[in-house]
Design a protein around this motif. Sequence first.
Motif, short mmCIF file in Angstrom:
data_model
loop_
_atom_site.label_atom_id
_atom_site.label_comp_id
_atom_site.label_asym_id
_atom_site.label_seq_id
_atom_site.Cartn_x
_atom_site.Cartn_y
_atom_site.Cartn_z
N GLY A 123 0.78 -1.24 0.00
CA GLY A 123 0.00 0.00 0.00
C GLY A 123 0.81 1.29 0.00
O GLY A 123 0.24 2.36 -0.18
N ALA A 124 2.12 1.21 0.17
CA ALA A 124 2.93 2.43 0.29
C ALA A 124 3.01 3.20 -1.02
O ALA A 124 2.86 4.43 -1.04
N GLU A 177 0.95 3.11 -3.53
CA GLU A 177 -0.38 3.65 -3.81
C GLU A 177 -0.69 4.86 -2.93
O GLU A 177 -1.31 5.83 -3.39
N ALA A 178 -0.24 4.83 -1.67
CA ALA A 178 -0.47 5.96 -0.76
C ALA A 178 0.25 7.21 -1.26
O ALA A 178 -0.32 8.30 -1.28
N ARG A 195 -1.58 8.49 -4.31
CA ARG A 195 -2.82 9.21 -3.96
C ARG A 195 -2.50 10.62 -3.48
O ARG A 195 -3.20 11.58 -3.85
N HIS A 227 1.90 4.57 -11.59
CA HIS A 227 0.64 5.12 -11.07
C HIS A 227 0.46 6.58 -11.49
O HIS A 227 -0.39 7.28 -10.94
N ASP A 261 -0.06 2.51 9.11
CA ASP A 261 0.88 2.47 7.99
C ASP A 261 0.74 3.75 7.17
O ASP A 261 -0.06 4.63 7.50
N ALA A 299 -0.54 4.13 4.24
CA ALA A 299 -1.87 4.27 3.64
C ALA A 299 -2.81 5.00 4.59
O ALA A 299 -3.61 5.86 4.18
N ALA A 318 -1.98 8.69 4.59
CA ALA A 318 -2.55 9.32 3.39
C ALA A 318 -4.05 9.52 3.55
O ALA A 318 -4.58 10.59 3.23
N ASP A 319 -4.75 8.51 4.08
CA ASP A 319 -6.20 8.63 4.31
C ASP A 319 -6.49 9.85 5.19
O ASP A 319 -7.39 10.63 4.89
#
Length: 177
Positions: free
Chosen positions: A31-32, A34-35, A38, A79, A166, A168, A171-172
């Motif tokens: 997930g890193a 992708e984070a 994003r 990405h 983490d 992700a 980032a959320d």
Amino acid sequence: MKLIILDRDGVINHDSDAYIKTVDEWQPLPGAIEAIARLHHAGWTVAVATNQSGLARGYYDEATLHAMHDKLRALLAEHGAEIGLIAFCPHGPDDGCDCRKPDIGLLLQIARHYDTSLEGVWFAGDSLRDLQAAVTVGAQPVLVKTGKGTETAGKQLPTGTLVFADLAAVADALLQG
């Protein structure tokens, strides 16, 4: 400018007490990538501040370190994203430099590069020295429980430290904020 600073080993990629010495050993955490992508797509600049004493110890050379970072950049490019400045300390713990965290040389290098204040900027790491460096420059200390983060969470953390599972989750929080 929306800026976040990340430690590298244990935050973006798997860490090892034996050091990450080759490009093949450099593996992103789930997930890193992708984070970071994003965050990039939401207008954030993502910079990195990383101690790399493996250079001083002779475990790998600077070309190998740059190849690891090229791998990170290539994964992000898949990405449609990119990472900003990657500031690294090549020194060993006894070299007396001002860039090895918890000293603040790397963070000041990032601030100069982007001509910005670090006041309130999130600095996410997995070690106490990352959090201490953040506090010293007025940044927001953020602990991730990946890498050495779970162990670090059991220590006395600087006041106001934010803790996340983490990258992700970091980032959320930023993207919902």
